[in-house]
Design a protein around this motif. Structure first.
Motif, PDB file in Angstrom:
ATOM      1  N   LEU A  33      33.445 -96.397 141.889  1.00 28.36           N
ATOM      2  CA  LEU A  33      33.986 -97.103 142.550  1.00 28.36           C
ATOM      3  C   LEU A  33      33.388 -98.254 143.586  1.00 28.36           C
ATOM      4  O   LEU A  33      34.165 -99.510 143.309  1.00 28.36           O
ATOM      5  N   ARG A  34      32.455 -97.870 144.032  1.00 32.49           N
ATOM      6  CA  ARG A  34      31.785 -99.002 144.776  1.00 32.49           C
ATOM      7  C   ARG A  34      31.570 -99.979 144.160  1.00 32.49           C
ATOM      8  O   ARG A  34      31.893-101.042 144.994  1.00 32.49           O
ATOM      9  N   LYS A  35      30.661 -99.575 143.111  1.00 31.89           N
ATOM     10  CA  LYS A  35      30.382-100.544 142.273  1.00 31.89           C
ATOM     11  C   LYS A  35      31.165-101.797 141.759  1.00 31.89           C
ATOM     12  O   LYS A  35      30.097-103.185 141.613  1.00 31.89           O
ATOM     13  N   THR A  36      32.415-101.728 142.073  1.00 31.92           N
ATOM     14  CA  THR A  36      33.225-102.551 141.023  1.00 31.92           C
ATOM     15  C   THR A  36      33.817-103.335 142.367  1.00 31.92           C
ATOM     16  O   THR A  36      34.890-104.338 142.027  1.00 31.92           O
ATOM     17  N   LEU A  37      33.610-102.675 143.315  1.00 37.90           N
ATOM     18  CA  LEU A  37      35.354-103.241 144.766  1.00 37.90           C
ATOM     19  C   LEU A  37      33.991-104.766 144.462  1.00 37.90           C
ATOM     20  O   LEU A  37      32.906-104.932 145.271  1.00 37.90           O
ATOM     21  N   LYS A  43      34.920-101.518 151.926  1.00 39.73           N
ATOM     22  CA  LYS A  43      35.512-101.764 153.340  1.00 39.73           C
ATOM     23  C   LYS A  43      36.915-100.471 153.982  1.00 39.73           C
ATOM     24  O   LYS A  43      36.875 -99.825 154.383  1.00 39.73           O
ATOM     25  N   LEU A  44      38.204-101.043 153.073  1.00 39.02           N
ATOM     26  CA  LEU A  44      39.372-100.558 153.301  1.00 39.02           C
ATOM     27  C   LEU A  44      38.677 -99.437 152.161  1.00 39.02           C
ATOM     28  O   LEU A  44      39.743 -98.376 152.778  1.00 39.02           O
ATOM     29  N   LEU A  45      37.711 -99.021 151.160  1.00 37.38           N
ATOM     30  CA  LEU A  45      38.436 -98.021 151.106  1.00 37.38           C
ATOM     31  C   LEU A  45      37.826 -97.009 151.762  1.00 37.38           C
ATOM     32  O   LEU A  45      37.779 -95.728 150.955  1.00 37.38           O
ATOM     33  N   LEU A  46      36.594 -97.003 152.357  1.00 43.73           N
ATOM     34  CA  LEU A  46      35.423 -96.475 153.393  1.00 43.73           C
ATOM     35  C   LEU A  46      36.802 -95.524 153.996  1.00 43.73           C
ATOM     36  O   LEU A  46      36.003 -94.902 155.070  1.00 43.73           O
ATOM     37  N   ARG A  47      37.375 -96.472 154.871  1.00 44.79           N
ATOM     38  CA  ARG A  47      38.762 -95.971 156.169  1.00 44.79           C
ATOM     39  C   ARG A  47      39.188 -95.425 155.294  1.00 44.79           C
ATOM     40  O   ARG A  47      39.429 -94.282 156.457  1.00 44.79           O
ATOM     41  N   ILE A  48      39.413 -95.785 154.725  1.00 45.77           N
ATOM     42  CA  ILE A  48      40.310 -94.879 153.985  1.00 45.77           C
ATOM     43  C   ILE A  48      39.903 -92.973 153.588  1.00 45.77           C
ATOM     44  O   ILE A  48      40.417 -92.437 154.419  1.00 45.77           O
ATOM     45  N   VAL A  49      38.565 -92.809 153.510  1.00 43.33           N
ATOM     46  CA  VAL A  49      37.455 -91.854 153.113  1.00 43.33           C
ATOM     47  C   VAL A  49      37.361 -91.445 154.330  1.00 43.33           C
ATOM     48  O   VAL A  49      37.898 -90.295 154.265  1.00 43.33           O
TER      49      VAL A  49
END
Length: 84
Positions: A33-37, A43-49
């Motif tokens: 997922l990180r490769k496509t963002l 940053k938003l994904l990491l905050r959610i995780v």
């Protein structure tokens, strides 16, 4: 009785293979997922995780604390119960 309690408390916890497999799967999915963002989305994904992991950690600690209190209560009740 004391030896049984010692044996019970001194055993290493078993690691469930299902959890290890799921953990690896989640890491793999996050990597893809990180490769496509873009940068902002990452940053938003990491905050959610991070927030999700914090909630899971807090729940696990609360469960441990509640279990420990219950075990202590049972221990005190068994030590101070007056036999008729």
């Amino acid at each position: 009785m004391e030896n049984q309690l010692y044996d019970l408390l001194s055993k290493e916890p078993k690691i469930n293979k299902y959890y290890l497999g799921k953990s690896q799967s989640i890491r793999s999915d996050l990597g893809m997922l990180r490769k496509t963002l873009n940068r902002r989305q990452k940053k938003l994904l990491l905050r959610i995780v991070d927030d999700s992991n914090y909630l899971l950690e807090k729940a696990a600690f609360d469960n441990f604390e509640n279990g420990f209190r219950l075990a202590a209560k049972l221990m005190f009740e068994s030590l101070y119960t007056v036999d008729d």
